[in-house]
Design a protein around this motif. Sequence first.
Motif, PDB file in Angstrom:
ATOM      1  N   LEU A  72      37.447  29.430  17.141  1.00 36.98           N
ATOM      2  CA  LEU A  72      38.530  29.617  18.096  1.00 36.98           C
ATOM      3  C   LEU A  72      38.371  30.947  18.827  1.00 36.98           C
ATOM      4  O   LEU A  72      37.731  31.875  18.334  1.00 36.98           O
ATOM      5  CB  LEU A  72      39.887  29.601  17.387  1.00 36.98           C
ATOM      6  CG  LEU A  72      40.347  28.275  16.781  1.00 36.98           C
ATOM      7  CD1 LEU A  72      41.747  28.425  16.216  1.00 36.98           C
ATOM      8  CD2 LEU A  72      40.314  27.168  17.826  1.00 36.98           C
ATOM      9  N   GLU A  73      38.971  31.020  19.993  1.00 38.26           N
ATOM     10  CA  GLU A  73      38.943  32.256  20.769  1.00 38.26           C
ATOM     11  C   GLU A  73      39.793  33.313  20.060  1.00 38.26           C
ATOM     12  O   GLU A  73      40.944  33.048  19.709  1.00 38.26           O
ATOM     13  CB  GLU A  73      39.492  31.975  22.165  1.00 38.26           C
ATOM     14  CG  GLU A  73      39.438  33.158  23.114  1.00 38.26           C
ATOM     15  CD  GLU A  73      39.953  32.777  24.494  1.00 38.26           C
ATOM     16  OE1 GLU A  73      40.474  33.662  25.176  1.00 38.26           O
ATOM     17  OE2 GLU A  73      39.831  31.598  24.869  1.00 38.26           O
ATOM     18  N   GLY A  74      39.222  34.470  19.834  1.00 39.55           N
ATOM     19  CA  GLY A  74      39.920  35.530  19.110  1.00 39.55           C
ATOM     20  C   GLY A  74      40.358  36.665  20.018  1.00 39.55           C
ATOM     21  O   GLY A  74      39.610  37.083  20.911  1.00 39.55           O
ATOM     22  N   HIS A  75      41.577  37.165  19.805  1.00 30.37           N
ATOM     23  CA  HIS A  75      42.109  38.287  20.572  1.00 30.37           C
ATOM     24  C   HIS A  75      42.763  39.288  19.618  1.00 30.37           C
ATOM     25  O   HIS A  75      43.237  38.914  18.535  1.00 30.37           O
ATOM     26  CB  HIS A  75      43.161  37.826  21.585  1.00 30.37           C
ATOM     27  CG  HIS A  75      42.609  37.030  22.714  1.00 30.37           C
ATOM     28  ND1 HIS A  75      41.943  37.592  23.772  1.00 30.37           N
ATOM     29  CD2 HIS A  75      42.618  35.686  22.944  1.00 30.37           C
ATOM     30  CE1 HIS A  75      41.577  36.645  24.616  1.00 30.37           C
ATOM     31  NE2 HIS A  75      41.962  35.484  24.137  1.00 30.37           N
ATOM     32  N   ALA A  76      42.832  40.523  20.061  1.00 28.60           N
ATOM     33  CA  ALA A  76      43.542  41.561  19.298  1.00 28.60           C
ATOM     34  C   ALA A  76      44.462  42.319  20.239  1.00 28.60           C
ATOM     35  O   ALA A  76      44.172  42.467  21.431  1.00 28.60           O
ATOM     36  CB  ALA A  76      42.556  42.523  18.641  1.00 28.60           C
ATOM     37  N   TRP A  77      45.570  42.785  19.706  1.00 27.14           N
ATOM     38  CA  TRP A  77      46.453  43.682  20.452  1.00 27.14           C
ATOM     39  C   TRP A  77      45.653  44.861  20.979  1.00 27.14           C
ATOM     40  O   TRP A  77      45.736  45.231  22.146  1.00 27.14           O
ATOM     41  CB  TRP A  77      47.551  44.141  19.503  1.00 27.14           C
ATOM     42  CG  TRP A  77      48.504  45.184  19.976  1.00 27.14           C
ATOM     43  CD1 TRP A  77      48.471  46.518  19.667  1.00 27.14           C
ATOM     44  CD2 TRP A  77      49.650  44.992  20.822  1.00 27.14           C
ATOM     45  NE1 TRP A  77      49.541  47.170  20.250  1.00 27.14           N
ATOM     46  CE2 TRP A  77      50.274  46.256  20.966  1.00 27.14           C
ATOM     47  CE3 TRP A  77      50.207  43.888  21.453  1.00 27.14           C
ATOM     48  CZ2 TRP A  77      51.420  46.429  21.729  1.00 27.14           C
ATOM     49  CZ3 TRP A  77      51.361  44.063  22.203  1.00 27.14           C
ATOM     50  CH2 TRP A  77      51.946  45.321  22.347  1.00 27.14           C
ATOM     51  N   SER A  78      44.825  45.416  20.107  1.00 25.20           N
ATOM     52  CA  SER A  78      43.846  46.439  20.472  1.00 25.20           C
ATOM     53  C   SER A  78      42.576  46.153  19.682  1.00 25.20           C
ATOM     54  O   SER A  78      42.644  45.979  18.457  1.00 25.20           O
ATOM     55  CB  SER A  78      44.366  47.839  20.136  1.00 25.20           C
ATOM     56  OG  SER A  78      43.371  48.821  20.351  1.00 25.20           O
ATOM     57  N   PRO A  79      41.408  46.076  20.337  1.00 25.56           N
ATOM     58  CA  PRO A  79      40.182  45.680  19.632  1.00 25.56           C
ATOM     59  C   PRO A  79      39.569  46.818  18.809  1.00 25.56           C
ATOM     60  O   PRO A  79      38.428  47.231  19.043  1.00 25.56           O
ATOM     61  CB  PRO A  79      39.265  45.232  20.772  1.00 25.56           C
ATOM     62  CG  PRO A  79      39.678  46.088  21.933  1.00 25.56           C
ATOM     63  CD  PRO A  79      41.171  46.251  21.789  1.00 25.56           C
TER      64      PRO A  79
END
Length: 312
Positions: A72-79
């Motif tokens: 799945l596509e992964g995102h972070a508030w801040s990487p």
Amino acid sequence: MSHVTRPRRVWVLNLDAEHELESGPGYQPTRHLRAIVARESRRLIGGLVDPADVVLGEDEPGPRERERLHGLEGHAWSPTPRALLRLEAVGARVSPTPLPGVLRRVNARPFAAEVRVPLAGASFAKHVVATLEDALAELAHPAADGWLVRRTFGAAGRGRRRVAAGRPSADDLAWLAASLRRGALVIEPWVHVTREYTRSAWVTPRAEVVISPPCFQETTRAGAWTRTERAERGAVSREDDARLAEAVAAAGAALARAGYFGPFGIDAFRHRSERGEVLNPLSEINARFTMDWSTAFPRDGRVPGRFSLGAP
């Protein structure tokens, strides 16, 4: 037969990112901080984060969870490095992100103070100090309502203190000394805020800056976010709008030069002064997603968000 919706994306909502950037490798949030992050993260569901998405918790994912989220596509508030490791642990696909050193530099408050210097009509000066001697020299200057002292890193009203002009108290001195061991301090006059603004934007890997319309923001007296609303046409004066646009464009250009790409937001405000009500065009730069994101960019295909997948 029931239909099971497969999540589209997986998120790490590391609202404690500034703590990690300050602490460096080996950072682990306290139980108290984890509780704050979990509570505030819930406010992002249905906005930045689609209800069908998955938000990773702090617990180690099991085999079944890793299989469900793999690819799945992964995102972070801040990487941050810790956030990327958590996404990697479930096999999420993460687009390229800025280097950790870049993240640390551009989220440090002295960076925003430096970007602010050339902006036209700044209503007061910000002073960056690295020693206690220099801090005491600045605080000794007259200031009707005292001084606001900010640590290098902080968010949601954390990492700041109001100090009276003159000789600081013993408690203030201890706080200043402890804070300087973490990094430089930014000192500015304490002012009475009458209207808060925020502008969100996205820096592409090609250094293009996509800017949102202006929004109004409300925070607590301590500086913690409470709500954001889109500014209606004509609600922001032409002069303020132009200066806010200048500030967010300058911030985006500075972030791109520093090697940053991705979401960011700036805070600004109007405040009382001896000359009447005036604008501080740039208070802070937050080089990450913000609580304002879904209000600033509703259904905007130019940027990632609840209604758009992938980078522009």
